[in-house]
Motif scaffolding. Structure first.
Motif, short mmCIF file in Angstrom:
data_model
loop_
_atom_site.label_atom_id
_atom_site.label_comp_id
_atom_site.label_asym_id
_atom_site.label_seq_id
_atom_site.Cartn_x
_atom_site.Cartn_y
_atom_site.Cartn_z
N SER A 1 14.64 11.97 -6.80
CA SER A 1 13.74 11.13 -7.57
C SER A 1 12.50 10.87 -6.73
O SER A 1 12.58 10.69 -5.52
CB SER A 1 14.41 9.80 -7.91
OG SER A 1 13.47 8.89 -8.47
N LEU A 2 11.36 10.87 -7.36
CA LEU A 2 10.11 10.62 -6.64
C LEU A 2 9.82 9.14 -6.47
O LEU A 2 9.01 8.76 -5.62
CB LEU A 2 8.94 11.27 -7.39
CG LEU A 2 9.04 12.79 -7.63
CD1 LEU A 2 7.81 13.29 -8.39
CD2 LEU A 2 9.20 13.55 -6.32
N THR A 3 10.49 8.30 -7.25
CA THR A 3 10.14 6.88 -7.28
C THR A 3 11.32 5.93 -7.13
O THR A 3 11.12 4.77 -6.75
CB THR A 3 9.42 6.55 -8.59
OG1 THR A 3 10.27 6.89 -9.69
CG2 THR A 3 8.10 7.30 -8.70
N ARG A 4 12.52 6.36 -7.45
CA ARG A 4 13.65 5.43 -7.48
C ARG A 4 14.12 5.09 -6.08
O ARG A 4 14.17 5.94 -5.19
CB ARG A 4 14.79 6.01 -8.31
CG ARG A 4 14.45 6.11 -9.80
CD ARG A 4 15.63 6.64 -10.58
NE ARG A 4 15.33 6.78 -12.00
CZ ARG A 4 15.51 5.83 -12.89
NH1 ARG A 4 15.97 4.64 -12.51
NH2 ARG A 4 15.21 6.02 -14.17
N GLN B 1 11.34 -1.70 6.93
CA GLN B 1 10.69 -1.82 5.62
C GLN B 1 9.45 -0.93 5.48
O GLN B 1 9.01 -0.69 4.36
CB GLN B 1 10.29 -3.27 5.37
CG GLN B 1 11.46 -4.24 5.31
CD GLN B 1 11.03 -5.66 4.98
OE1 GLN B 1 9.94 -5.87 4.47
NE2 GLN B 1 11.89 -6.62 5.27
N ASP B 2 8.91 -0.48 6.58
CA ASP B 2 7.61 0.21 6.50
C ASP B 2 7.73 1.72 6.56
O ASP B 2 6.89 2.41 7.14
CB ASP B 2 6.69 -0.29 7.63
CG ASP B 2 7.27 -0.07 9.02
OD1 ASP B 2 8.48 0.22 9.12
OD2 ASP B 2 6.52 -0.20 10.01
N TRP B 3 8.77 2.27 5.92
CA TRP B 3 8.87 3.71 5.83
C TRP B 3 7.68 4.26 5.06
O TRP B 3 7.34 3.74 3.99
CB TRP B 3 10.15 4.13 5.11
CG TRP B 3 11.42 3.85 5.83
CD1 TRP B 3 12.32 2.88 5.53
CD2 TRP B 3 11.93 4.55 6.97
NE1 TRP B 3 13.38 2.92 6.42
CE2 TRP B 3 13.16 3.95 7.31
CE3 TRP B 3 11.47 5.62 7.74
CZ2 TRP B 3 13.95 4.39 8.37
CZ3 TRP B 3 12.25 6.06 8.80
CH2 TRP B 3 13.48 5.45 9.11
N PRO B 4 7.02 5.29 5.55
CA PRO B 4 5.87 5.85 4.81
C PRO B 4 6.29 6.41 3.46
O PRO B 4 7.44 6.82 3.26
CB PRO B 4 5.37 6.97 5.73
CG PRO B 4 5.96 6.69 7.06
CD PRO B 4 7.26 5.98 6.82
N ALA B 5 5.36 6.43 2.53
CA ALA B 5 5.60 7.08 1.24
C ALA B 5 5.85 8.56 1.46
O ALA B 5 5.28 9.18 2.38
CB ALA B 5 4.41 6.88 0.31
N LEU B 6 6.71 9.14 0.65
CA LEU B 6 7.05 10.56 0.78
C LEU B 6 6.28 11.44 -0.20
O LEU B 6 5.95 12.58 0.13
CB LEU B 6 8.55 10.75 0.56
CG LEU B 6 9.47 10.16 1.65
CD1 LEU B 6 10.91 10.13 1.17
CD2 LEU B 6 9.35 10.96 2.93
N TYR B 7 6.00 10.93 -1.37
CA TYR B 7 5.45 11.78 -2.44
C TYR B 7 4.20 11.16 -3.05
O TYR B 7 4.10 9.94 -3.19
CB TYR B 7 6.49 12.00 -3.54
CG TYR B 7 7.84 12.39 -3.03
CD1 TYR B 7 8.05 13.64 -2.44
CD2 TYR B 7 8.93 11.51 -3.11
CE1 TYR B 7 9.30 14.00 -1.95
CE2 TYR B 7 10.18 11.86 -2.63
CZ TYR B 7 10.36 13.10 -2.05
OH TYR B 7 11.60 13.45 -1.57
N GLN B 8 3.26 12.02 -3.42
CA GLN B 8 2.07 11.63 -4.16
C GLN B 8 2.20 12.21 -5.57
O GLN B 8 2.12 13.43 -5.75
CB GLN B 8 0.82 12.17 -3.47
CG GLN B 8 0.61 11.60 -2.07
CD GLN B 8 -0.44 12.38 -1.29
OE1 GLN B 8 -0.13 13.36 -0.62
NE2 GLN B 8 -1.68 11.96 -1.40
N ILE B 9 2.44 11.35 -6.54
CA ILE B 9 2.77 11.79 -7.89
C ILE B 9 1.65 12.67 -8.48
O ILE B 9 1.92 13.73 -9.07
CB ILE B 9 3.03 10.58 -8.81
CG1 ILE B 9 4.12 9.67 -8.20
CG2 ILE B 9 3.44 11.05 -10.20
CD1 ILE B 9 5.43 10.32 -8.00
N ASP B 10 0.40 12.25 -8.30
CA ASP B 10 -0.71 13.02 -8.86
C ASP B 10 -0.80 14.41 -8.24
O ASP B 10 -1.08 15.40 -8.93
CB ASP B 10 -2.03 12.27 -8.67
CG ASP B 10 -2.10 11.00 -9.49
OD1 ASP B 10 -1.28 10.86 -10.43
OD2 ASP B 10 -2.97 10.14 -9.21
N LYS B 11 -0.57 14.49 -6.95
CA LYS B 11 -0.66 15.78 -6.26
C LYS B 11 0.44 16.72 -6.74
O LYS B 11 0.19 17.91 -7.01
CB LYS B 11 -0.57 15.57 -4.75
CG LYS B 11 -0.83 16.82 -3.94
CD LYS B 11 -0.94 16.50 -2.46
CE LYS B 11 -1.30 17.73 -1.65
NZ LYS B 11 -1.42 17.42 -0.20
#
Length: 433
Positions: free
Chosen positions: A175-178, A355-365
């Motif tokens: 999942s990209l967001t869950r 808590q500050d894990w970087p984001a993994l995915y850019q949905i628009d990209k």
């Protein structure tokens, strides 16, 4: 960044070369601490002199080294028809500066936790891109990811699509967001279904395992690795019932668990040895330390599987209700019970609270992805929620998929030549026969 190439090795139907690369632990500090990354390049004897493109395999996990093939078979056999195969030991695994309690013993708990934050998919992909530029003339290559390796494929598409010609995923569309809680809320339901299948198939298995559970509760039983065997540990065998041939392996083990001796009922030493071989927590600590973090983006896991389990009290065993196996879940008590995890307990707590894990995915990209991607989604997969995979498919451009109930999570290990061939055919838009 430096690389070393070893002598050529010959296996059955394959020719292999070993590569070792020195790469940054932290890519934000490229001149800082360096780690070693190992990759094995495989060619067929007839193609070893040809300048074929690479296909890079990303292993499942996290925390497991790449497969060590012994013969030209399975998906490798199909791949070698048109590629050179690169089997990458992801950082911290195999021969890539492996992580263990011993390798981290010189660090404080805070330092261990900080060190381990550099072993997620983002840096695995940075390693791969660095290696690609060293092994090729900046040519694009193809990637194949199984399970967590599929997470790495999506991260590669997100971070460095310019390095890719094609991509393939088996049993691993994230999942990209869950968040982790949502993932486990879904997978506990799948584990319940797999338990039902297992105990329906093997009609005496419930009696066998309850007898074993009673015995280890009433007697101190020590595993071959030195730990006391507990009911919680016994439940962990469930990670195998979501694999092809896994239920059979677990059942045959239970069949021989208890033996009668002149001193009474005892646990078979064969069981105690084989039990350890079916669980990897002592030998592959990254899996326990970082598994939940693969779902974390600007949030902490806070032992998600442990917390969500409270919603499923049927997993809390007592003698008056059926025994249930757990699945691919990590629990804080593991760092109290497994010998090689005990020294890492404080680091594990810090990682769970991060808590500050970087984001993994850019949905628009990813929506505008141009790299041809095909995925095998297994509808009965115990480890990856099918609906979440289909949600991601709808959000990633140029991603085709094959939805099938023919295989369990480890399908590529069981029928890899056919699975990879079918994915290649789909990816290239050819008609299936």
């Amino acid at each position: 960044m430096t690389s070393e190439l070893s002598a050529q090795l010959t296996f059955a139907g394959m020719v292999a070369r070993k590569h070792q690369f020195r790469l940054p632990l932290n890519y934000q500090e490229p001149d800082g601490e360096q780690i070693s990354i190992f990759a094995r390049e495989i060619s067929s004897p007839e193609n070893q002199a040809k300048a074929l493109p690479f296909i890079v395999f990303f292993q499942g996990g996290p925390g497991f080294g790449a497969i060590r093939p012994t013969a030209n078979g399975g998906w490798i056999k199909r791949a070698l028809k048109e590629y050179r195969v690169l089997l990458l030991d992801q950082r911290g695994t195999g021969l890539s500066t492996p992580i263990s309690f011993a390798s981290l013993a010189h660090l404080s708990a805070d330092e261990q936790a900080e060190y381990l934050t550099h072993f997620r998919a983002d840096n695995i992909i940075r390693d791969a891109e660095s290696i690609r530029k060293q092994l090729t003339n900046n040519d694009k290559w193809t990637i194949l990811g199984q399970s967590f390796g599929g997470f790495c494929v999506l991260k590669y598409l997100n971070d460095a699509p310019e390095g890719l010609a094609e991509a393939y995923i088996t049993g691993g569309i994230p999942s990209l967001t869950r968040c982790a809680d949502e993932v486990y809320q879904a997978t506990y339901k799948r584990v319940l279904a797999k338990n039902q299948d297992f105990f329906n198939r093997f009609s005496d298995a419930q009696d066998l395992i309850k007898a074993l559970a009673t015995h280890i509760q009433e007697n101190q039983v020590t595993l071959a690795t030195g730990e006391r065997l507990t009911v919680e540990m016994l439940q962990l065998l469930g990670i195998n019932i979501g694999m092809e041939q896994g239920p059979e392996s677990v059942y045959y083990l239970l069949e021989q668990a208890l033996i009668e001796t002149t001193s009474g009922t005892q646990v078979n030493p064969l069981f105690l040895a084989h039990f350890c071989q079916l669980l990897d927590y002592n030998t592959n600590p990254i899996f326990a330390l970082l598994h939940e973090s693969i779902y974390c983006q600007q949030s902490a896991s806070n032992w998600a599987a442990h917390r969500v389990r409270a919603e499923y009290p049927e997993f809390n065993y007592s003698s008056d209700k059926p025994f249930l196996f757990s699945g691919e879940m990590i629990y804080p008590w593991m760092f109290e019970q497994f010998t090689n995890l005990k020294p890492l307990q404080q680091a594990a707590e810090l990682i769970a609270q991060k808590q500050d894990w970087p984001a993994l995915y850019q949905i628009d990209k990813l929506a505008n992805n141009q790299v041809p991607v095909t995925a095998a989604i297994y509808s009965e997969d115990m480890f990856v929620e099918m609906q979440y995979s289909l949600e991601t498919v709808a959000k990633v451009g140029n991603l085709k998929y094959w939805l099938t109930s023919e295989y369990e999570h480890n399908g590529i290990r069981m029928d890899g030549e056919h699975i990879l061939d079918r994915l290649i055919v789909i990816n290239r838009g050819k008609m299936l026969r």
